[in-house]
Scaffold this active site. Sequence first.
Site, PDB file in Angstrom:
ATOM      1  N   TYR A   1       0.858  -1.178   0.000  1.00 33.54           N
ATOM      2  CA  TYR A   1       0.000   0.000   0.000  1.00 33.54           C
ATOM      3  C   TYR A   1       0.901   1.238   0.000  1.00 33.54           C
ATOM      4  CZ  TYR A   1      -3.604   3.262   1.777  1.00 33.54           C
ATOM      5  OH  TYR A   1      -4.465   4.323   1.963  1.00 33.54           O
TER       6      TYR A   1
ATOM      7  N   LYS B   1      -1.567  -1.315  -4.056  1.00 31.15           N
ATOM      8  CA  LYS B   1      -2.566  -0.259  -4.059  1.00 31.15           C
ATOM      9  C   LYS B   1      -1.800   1.035  -3.974  1.00 31.15           C
ATOM     10  CE  LYS B   1      -5.773   2.450  -1.545  1.00 31.15           C
ATOM     11  NZ  LYS B   1      -6.494   2.752  -0.302  1.00 31.15           N
TER      12      LYS B   1
END
Lengths: 352, 352, 352, 352
Positions: free
Chosen positions: D135, D163
């Site tokens: 992330y 992400k």
Amino acid sequence: MSKLQGIFTPILVPFDERGQINEPELRRFVSWLIDHGVHGLYPNGSSGEFTRFNPAERRRITQIVVEENRGRLPIIAGAAEANVKETLAACEFAAGLGVRAVAIVAPFYYKLTPESVYAYFAEIARNSPIDLTLYNIPMFASPIDVPTIRRLADEFPRVIGIKDSTGDLAFMMRLISQIRPSRPDFTFLTGWEAVLVPMLMIGCDGGTHASSNVVPEVTRRIYDLFRAGNLDAAMKWQYRLLELFDAMLYPFEFPVGFKAGAELRGIHFGIGRLPQTDSQRAEHKNLTNILQCILADFDLVNPPASGCAIRSPEASQPSQAIAQPASKNIGPEHVQQLVHEVLDEMKNRGIL
Amino acid sequence: MSKLQGIFTPILVPFDERGQINEPELRRFVSWLIDHGVHGLYPNGSSGEFTRFNPAERRRITQIVVEENRGRLPIIAGAAEANVKETLAACEFAAGLGVRAVAIVAPFYYKLTPESVYAYFAEIARNSPIDLTLYNIPMFASPIDVPTIRRLADEFPRVIGIKDSTGDLAFMMRLISQIRPSRPDFTFLTGWEAVLVPMLMIGCDGGTHASSNVVPEVTRRIYDLFRAGNLDAAMKWQYRLLELFDAMLYPFEFPVGFKAGAELRGIHFGIGRLPQTDSQRAEHKNLTNILQCILADFDLVNPPASGCAIRSPEASQPSQAIAQPASKNIGPEHVQQLVHEVLDEMKNRGIL
Amino acid sequence: MSKLQGIFTPILVPFDERGQINEPELRRFVSWLIDHGVHGLYPNGSSGEFTRFNPAERRRITQIVVEENRGRLPIIAGAAEANVKETLAACEFAAGLGVRAVAIVAPFYYKLTPESVYAYFAEIARNSPIDLTLYNIPMFASPIDVPTIRRLADEFPRVIGIKDSTGDLAFMMRLISQIRPSRPDFTFLTGWEAVLVPMLMIGCDGGTHASSNVVPEVTRRIYDLFRAGNLDAAMKWQYRLLELFDAMLYPFEFPVGFKAGAELRGIHFGIGRLPQTDSQRAEHKNLTNILQCILADFDLVNPPASGCAIRSPEASQPSQAIAQPASKNIGPEHVQQLVHEVLDEMKNRGIL
Amino acid sequence: MSKLQGIFTPILVPFDERGQINEPELRRFVSWLIDHGVHGLYPNGSSGEFTRFNPAERRRITQIVVEENRGRLPIIAGAAEANVKETLAACEFAAGLGVRAVAIVAPFYYKLTPESVYAYFAEIARNSPIDLTLYNIPMFASPIDVPTIRRLADEFPRVIGIKDSTGDLAFMMRLISQIRPSRPDFTFLTGWEAVLVPMLMIGCDGGTHASSNVVPEVTRRIYDLFRAGNLDAAMKWQYRLLELFDAMLYPFEFPVGFKAGAELRGIHFGIGRLPQTDSQRAEHKNLTNILQCILADFDLVNPPASGCAIRSPEASQPSQAIAQPASKNIGPEHVQQLVHEVLDEMKNRGIL
């Protein structure tokens, strides 16, 4: 007058052996670009190193480009000078030459507030004899924010467009959504070719791209493919352009890498106005070899005599795109040079 | 030649009603500064708005300052031009006028790597007919890092000093510790008067301060008190200078607030080259009233007719310093104006 | 209660071989610090890696420090938890242990506006059973600006101080000038030992310094020399501390370099909670050798068996300070290792 | 296991009147989201305010989401804890619950070098019993750069996706071009819904969008339209989503505006863990009215009783998009409130 659209080339400037503008080569370059499909010309942009010339030289560059163009393409001329009065004189000069519009970068060195950026452009727009495009490049100059651009677009018909070099899609979408309804004639150009296709998709009218000095046929092809509705093919070329762009932008001072690329296409740029150290010159040679390998993949130049590292096969769609980063192209043969440079750098930094 | 030290004034430039350099007023200002105790003069610095003039104007400014100085004080002349060749020509011009040294800001607009910053200054230092000081101001121009400054100091005797405008004490200490042992003649000047006394304490030789255009007797007093070993008194004045500096720097575009301050001292600057909106002009008036109150506390000007908000009594030592922030001086009588400006701004931003 | 002043040590935390808090060593370290002259202790600060522990561990650390301290020194305990409610619980826990005050860092991860930073501290100040100091460290957490600090100081007697880690002298001066007149009991502590002496000179009450884990006698000496009015000697030590600080801060992840330094003093920190690669471990060893050479110059440890590069002789005053940058201490014997690391790094980056 | 794709909702967390997790409402919300078309669920993301909970609460949130989901959708569970050991324990917990993968944000507070970011994720990937997605959210945490992501993707099959919340198209293209050829199973998710369609066009597999808490049917529709090849319609909705996104993101602290939006859809979030001042509460009400007007245009809620400012008619294609900025919706009826707030703010800042 027709709306500005398509790919405008912010023309790189060739120098002669005395460090002066190489006029014959600049003329040859202008025609070469036109022959290779660009939609418009843009002298005295950031790629054109406008800050490294004096006011008379900037005018001369515009004049040469206009003359050599012979009315073939629309021209946006960079016209920012040291202050409003001299900028307006440059606008008048450009108007006299018959260029389509001027481009004015926001004031730089001092970082101005939005209110002062507005006041600056308003004063120019109020008095300019020629259409003008705003030039937003916050990494180098005072930023022009969305409310300011909208305010200028609302108040001044002379302000006919924006060139934005941030590459920020959402920023451009905010501009388009706020300005286009009331100003359908307003032109939105991106200066960040890394995302040219996405920018066209959100509604941009085109771009001014340093890369179009090097691969004008590629930037043109991307634009044409997109307009023809062939998104997959456009994206495939976009990925390839990104690889080239990254290899010309990041490892070099700007716009040296783009000059190196265009030099490989046969344009002679001479020695620039930015002094280089010996280690930079050695590095320049290596980095140019990498550019040559990428351009050879485009079938635009021959590969270097020393050969190229094996590159991954091309995929047929964006989701399988395989463009490799420039750094992967450094073959084992460059290790020696790299170590040498590292040691030099250590010496320079006083570590050894 | 003697080492540069003391407070150098980066001279603000007065304009006449046509927006041209007001030569008589500039001459009067030069002598006023000399009469009020500055140690040296510095035409074409950032305070001097050097980027808003053309090359011929920059030379003219230097020439006027040199003439009016009549050899009374050492002069450092800003000599940065569009490229190395023109910068060297400016160095020659300055040398011909007999100034003590030139100051060259790092290249701006494009942000250069340390290696290119080195190459740029090395090329100038190699060819300059006059001593030069490096000018580091990373908020506006390419940064000059510690290894680069050291490298230039080690290699080029012509490089005789650094003016650093970061206000970063530790940065300056790193420079001093690395360069002074081998170059005792090298001058370290700070451009951040907010911390002049601490900078002197760590070993700086002086400063070039925009504030010395406004309160030359105060910057001189601080310097003299420090040199006399009277640290407590120096710090007390430092706190008062900080209040004034903050009130001239932050609420205005640079260097407009400093011009407003010097205007209160009786120098006429005319209308500058930076266009202003009506709301900026109204704000300017209010902010200038605040400056007048602060300067009245220094007993250098009369308070404004409308009076000043009550200010806290002065404390007698730094640890009890009571300088109030500029914003505290906005009295209830300004509320109406503030609300008016807020509403105007909302209208400008399209909110109302 | 008496005002906080002097040098507080933000205690580094030793780990055992299982990666748990090494309680005996932490206790030994606390007493070692007290024996070496620090004025106060500060568990769960940034140097104490508070974010790498869970809430129970943070309490345990505070408890150990309080127990081992046995009332000898004032303690400021870091008490920031995931939200206001848990932070208040930590404040109550700390109060129960009898610490002098807690320190609360501004909320991090999300970057809050000044209004929310105010609301956060106000809610804590309103309910805290113990005095609290604000902790401003904008490089890691939401910034606490001058108006917010002033507002909190004006409204909440429980807010008794600020620890600021920016190293920005002018920022601290603005705080002191705005808050001290109405809150003479308010404590101003700097977290940036690179400029400890200048901070004391402008009126700071002391500092919380990671370096005091490594050279507590040096930070104490600087403080004492300053308080005794011996500025020249204080500055001389300040320059030496800067060299050490730079060598512990920049080449390492924080606070790994400070642990390396304290390890050289005989405290055993074990393997930290931050995983390292092999190349980092090799680099760590080299960098620690440099630290050892610097500490040997302080006569606090023996030089490494491999010897140290020749270092410049010390000058007797700040203006001739000669502290060399850490990088200058890399002798020819380290070239091989450096080249090795460069090649490793190139491999890691996919260049070779 | 199948590749992750589509729109994952980083679930906002409802609180009860005591400031604890409102479990019944969270369950109701989960099912509401599933019913409204999201492709997957993502507890303990940034929208889920994971840093404002303690470790036990984070587990409880995941557990509730998993239970209520009853296997209907794939779940990515945020599993970052204070250190590697506790993060691995959270991974094991998530694995035990049968979630599809965990998401691990890069270490925050301390800003780590790429090498340490690599070491951190490598240690987790080496030991995790469950697939993990990286992330990258550099505005809040240490950045994960392209070479590091590639290195992790090359070495650890357990690392199955990224992400990225930067919204930087070129960054995502570099990732896709470097990783997809050798890891066709690797998932690329964008966290920046302002540019969801362009991200899908360059090859992203989907996104995790705070806005999908508020308008799950819209983010789903955009995704479906894009996959069906209906780019024009997708872009039209993209422009409308941008207006909503901007109105929820910028005027509020994150994720307060998204909670305000979802509250308008009938989910009850209670009072959050971020304290608010009175002026923030008043502002919140006004801003929520604007949100209600935008959502009313989506035909998802009724307009506020006080009515909405007239909004421009919608255009039928991106190039004529007309989404107005949130600020345009402030009608004359809000002037009074605005002036009030301005005065309050001035008072707070000590100006009045």
